[in-house]
Write a protein that holds these residues in place. Structure first.
Motif, PDB file in Angstrom:
ATOM      1  N   PHE A  95      -6.552   1.062 -13.506  1.00  0.00           N
ATOM      2  CA  PHE A  95      -6.589   0.174 -12.425  1.00  0.00           C
ATOM      3  C   PHE A  95      -7.251   0.766 -11.105  1.00  0.00           C
ATOM      4  O   PHE A  95      -7.244   1.766 -11.046  1.00  0.00           O
ATOM      5  CB  PHE A  95      -5.263  -0.193 -12.113  1.00  0.00           C
ATOM      6  N   TYR A  96      -7.917  -0.504 -10.347  1.00  0.00           N
ATOM      7  CA  TYR A  96      -8.695   0.335  -9.282  1.00  0.00           C
ATOM      8  C   TYR A  96      -7.787   0.481  -7.970  1.00  0.00           C
ATOM      9  O   TYR A  96      -6.445  -0.267  -8.220  1.00  0.00           O
ATOM     10  CB  TYR A  96      -9.664  -0.912  -8.746  1.00  0.00           C
TER      11      TYR A  96
ATOM     12  N   GLY B 146     -18.413   3.504  -4.681  1.00  0.00           N
ATOM     13  CA  GLY B 146     -18.573   2.767  -3.568  1.00  0.00           C
ATOM     14  C   GLY B 146     -17.993   1.349  -3.451  1.00  0.00           C
ATOM     15  O   GLY B 146     -18.297   0.769  -2.756  1.00  0.00           O
ATOM     16  N   PHE B 147     -17.159   1.128  -4.414  1.00  0.00           N
ATOM     17  CA  PHE B 147     -16.777  -0.209  -4.658  1.00  0.00           C
ATOM     18  C   PHE B 147     -15.324  -0.321  -3.820  1.00  0.00           C
ATOM     19  O   PHE B 147     -14.437   0.349  -3.523  1.00  0.00           O
ATOM     20  CB  PHE B 147     -16.091  -0.349  -6.010  1.00  0.00           C
ATOM     21  N   LEU B 148     -15.368  -1.347  -2.744  1.00  0.00           N
ATOM     22  CA  LEU B 148     -14.319  -1.790  -1.928  1.00  0.00           C
ATOM     23  C   LEU B 148     -13.855  -3.125  -2.387  1.00  0.00           C
ATOM     24  O   LEU B 148     -14.481  -4.133  -2.193  1.00  0.00           O
ATOM     25  CB  LEU B 148     -14.636  -1.769  -0.568  1.00  0.00           C
ATOM     26  N   GLY B 149     -12.800  -3.299  -2.991  1.00  0.00           N
ATOM     27  CA  GLY B 149     -12.268  -4.838  -3.796  1.00  0.00           C
ATOM     28  C   GLY B 149     -11.567  -5.432  -2.864  1.00  0.00           C
ATOM     29  O   GLY B 149     -11.623  -5.308  -1.589  1.00  0.00           O
TER      30      GLY B 149
ATOM     31  N   ILE C 243       0.887  -1.276   0.090  1.00  0.00           N
ATOM     32  CA  ILE C 243       0.224   0.048  -0.012  1.00  0.00           C
ATOM     33  C   ILE C 243       0.903   1.338   0.196  1.00  0.00           C
ATOM     34  O   ILE C 243       1.508   1.441   0.855  1.00  0.00           O
ATOM     35  CB  ILE C 243      -0.958   0.138   1.378  1.00  0.00           C
ATOM     36  N   ALA C 244       0.941   2.203  -0.959  1.00  0.00           N
ATOM     37  CA  ALA C 244       1.470   3.271  -1.213  1.00  0.00           C
ATOM     38  C   ALA C 244       0.282   4.474  -1.061  1.00  0.00           C
ATOM     39  O   ALA C 244      -0.504   4.793  -2.078  1.00  0.00           O
ATOM     40  CB  ALA C 244       2.284   3.371  -2.295  1.00  0.00           C
ATOM     41  N   GLY C 245       0.425   5.013  -0.066  1.00  0.00           N
ATOM     42  CA  GLY C 245      -0.460   6.364   0.061  1.00  0.00           C
ATOM     43  C   GLY C 245      -1.989   5.542  -0.078  1.00  0.00           C
ATOM     44  O   GLY C 245      -2.204   4.630   1.262  1.00  0.00           O
ATOM     45  N   ASP C 246      -2.983   6.010  -0.774  1.00  0.00           N
ATOM     46  CA  ASP C 246      -4.350   5.409  -0.989  1.00  0.00           C
ATOM     47  C   ASP C 246      -4.605   4.584  -1.872  1.00  0.00           C
ATOM     48  O   ASP C 246      -5.740   3.993  -2.194  1.00  0.00           O
ATOM     49  CB  ASP C 246      -5.198   6.504  -0.954  1.00  0.00           C
ATOM     50  N   THR C 247      -3.440   3.669  -2.276  1.00  0.00           N
ATOM     51  CA  THR C 247      -3.391   2.788  -3.561  1.00  0.00           C
ATOM     52  C   THR C 247      -2.673   1.367  -3.079  1.00  0.00           C
ATOM     53  O   THR C 247      -1.622   1.539  -2.589  1.00  0.00           O
ATOM     54  CB  THR C 247      -3.116   3.400  -4.769  1.00  0.00           C
TER      55      THR C 247
ATOM     56  N   ASP D 188     -13.634   2.783  -4.599  1.00  0.00           N
ATOM     57  CA  ASP D 188     -13.471   3.008  -5.988  1.00  0.00           C
ATOM     58  C   ASP D 188     -14.855   3.303  -6.562  1.00  0.00           C
ATOM     59  O   ASP D 188     -15.851   3.200  -6.057  1.00  0.00           O
ATOM     60  CB  ASP D 188     -12.587   1.847  -6.889  1.00  0.00           C
ATOM     61  N   THR D 189     -14.678   3.888  -7.806  1.00  0.00           N
ATOM     62  CA  THR D 189     -15.995   3.848  -8.722  1.00  0.00           C
ATOM     63  C   THR D 189     -15.632   2.784  -9.913  1.00  0.00           C
ATOM     64  O   THR D 189     -14.813   2.998 -10.505  1.00  0.00           O
ATOM     65  CB  THR D 189     -16.333   5.423  -9.107  1.00  0.00           C
TER      66      THR D 189
END
Length: 466
Positions: A269-270, A310-313, A174-178, A329-330
């Motif tokens: 990419f999400y 509101g996608f949480l993968g 995880i780097a930052g918010d991704t 994500d959207t």
């Protein structure tokens, strides 16, 4: 003569009852209580583990179907496979497994004293060969051509993330918010894939063209160089070169690595999931059309855009629901204007009339990627009423192919979709027989590069090809 005070003090000692120290509980008592509680917990867990209805059938966190209880056979009993399969089922479907995994991740994160948290190990991959080979024959060493690198048609400025907190969570960074997934090359699995695609091209020579797309993951495409240089993840460009250079001339390679790199500043990419977005898949579709020699359908004219926020993968679940990923994500999808109908055969063999892109606005946050072709199903057929030339394409895929399939709808009379992981449940025919039955002239293998390191998956696709 003694004073009255001295006498009274002496009398108080003489006449007072002796003071007793409170008894301390014996150490053995505490130990007995601890042992009793320990075995009580074990007993409760043992009882729970044998309550069959509590065993999950699929993992929401891992987005996969879990092991099934094995069917009994005398042969499996004799070889010991029956009990091995029971053991696999038991461990894979332990009640509340996703809860335990999430709690374990959060507990380890809590104990970590630094910004960088390591949970588990990232497996060391095989060394990627510098030279190509054909696993179907004796190795023939040829000097591979230098890969062409397309220059981007616009300037891409990568953000400097040297000061951004980086967390390593098992096979996730995880780097930052991704979040990003590590990749480790497997020589054995890659060779099975190469051999399988080459065999398909050989079997279908004169019947159908065989195309292959290996999709790189965000680790090599969108992760900024300032972070990527310190990450122990195998070189996906080099791995793809090895696989493509080892495929025969009968395979039409659709190399999308540089295409995606040229769009790495876009939403391809999400952030919270391992899949690519539909936009990333569209850029790959354009490359497929280029290799095929056809004009790609237009996003603006041939599709209608829909959005599901509101996608949480999978990365969000696998990380123990890290707050850094909670923004979600959207899912942006493109509905084919020709038709939005797809006929699905589900894993239990039952038919289902569904949508190429379905409305998932009310679905759970973790399920929104399933808007594409109804998710993962063994066999699906899309019939385009506006094309009647008999053209047909067979797509052989895992879940990365789901976002890609809708773009093929305007180009064909029929699109057949095979998920090689489950096709054997509903159809015993091999690839060549399906080509004969459908009259398909195009066969497309599409796999993300992480699938090509998984021996079980590669053996599954090899079994389908035959």
């Amino acid at each position: 003569m003694r004073s009255r005070r001295a006498y009274d003090r002496r009398a108080s000692y003489v006449g007072a009852a002796p003071q007793m120290e409170p008894k301390k509980p014996k150490r053995g008592m505490y130990r007995s209580i601890q042992i009793t509680l320990f075995f009580l917990v074990l007993f409760v867990l043992a009882v729970i583990s044998w309550i069959i209805p509590l065993h999950p059938t699929e993992s929401e966190a891992e987005k996969r179907e879990l092991a099934k209880f094995p069917a009994f056979s005398v042969q499996a009993l004799a070889t010991g496979d029956y009990f091995d399969d029971i053991n696999t089922w038991f461990s894979d479907t332990f009640p509340f497994r996703d809860v335990y995994v999430s709690l374990n991740t959060q507990f380890k994160s809590f104990l970590s004293p630094t910004d960088t948290t390591v949970h588990g190990d990232v497996e060391q991959g095989d060394e990627i060969p510098d030279e190509a080979k054909d696993p179907m024959e004796e190795p023939v060493i040829e000097e591979p051509e230098e890969p062409s690198v397309d220059e981007p048609d616009h300037e891409i400025e990568e953000p400097d993330m040297t000061d951004v907190p980086v967390e390593q969570l098992g096979a996730i960074l995880i780097a930052g918010d991704t979040a990003y997934e590590y990749y480790n090359f497997s020589q054995k699995a890659a060779d099975v894939y190469i051999r399988t695609v080459n065999r398909a091209a050989s079997l279908l020579e004169g019947k159908a063209d065989v195309y292959d797309i290996i999709v790189p993951t965000s680790m090599d495409i969108t992760l900024p160089a300032s972070v990527r240089k310190g990450v122990n993840s195998a070189d996906q460009r080099k791995a793809m070169d090895y696989m493509y250079d080892s495929m025969s001339d009968g395979v039409k390679k659709v190399d999308v690595y540089d295409v995606l790199r040229n769009h790495r500043d876009e939403y391809i990419f999400y952030r919270t999931d391992h899949h690519w977005t539909a936009l990333g898949a569209y850029y790959a579709y354009e490359k497929f059309c280029e290799v095929k020699g056809t004009e790609p359908a237009s996003l603006e004219q041939d599709f209608t855009t829909v959005e599901y926020p509101g996608f949480l993968g999978s990365f969000y679940s696998d990380s123990g629901k890290k707050p850094a990923l909670a923004g979600g994500d959207t899912v942006i999808a493109y509905v084919p204007n020709d038709t939005n109908s797809i006929a699905i055969t589900q894993s239990d063999g039952s038919p289902l009339n569904w949508m190429v892109v379905s409305d998932v606005s009310t679905w759970s946050a973790s399920s929104k990627y399933s808007c594409f072709i109804g998710g993962d199903n063994p066999w699906s057929v899309i019939d385009n009423p506006n094309v009647n030339d008999g053209s047909a394409c067979i797509v052989i895929k895992e879940s990365f192919g789901n976002a890609f399939v809708p773009f093929l709808v305007p180009d064909y009379d029929k699109v057949y979709v095979v998920d090689y992981r489950s096709i054997a449940k509903v159809k015993g025919d091999k690839l060549s027989a399906i080509v004969d039955a459908t009259g398909a002239t195009d066969v497309l293998f599409i796999n993300n590069i992480s699938a090509t390191r998984n021996e079980s998956l590669m053996n599954a696709v090899a079994s389908f090809v035959g």
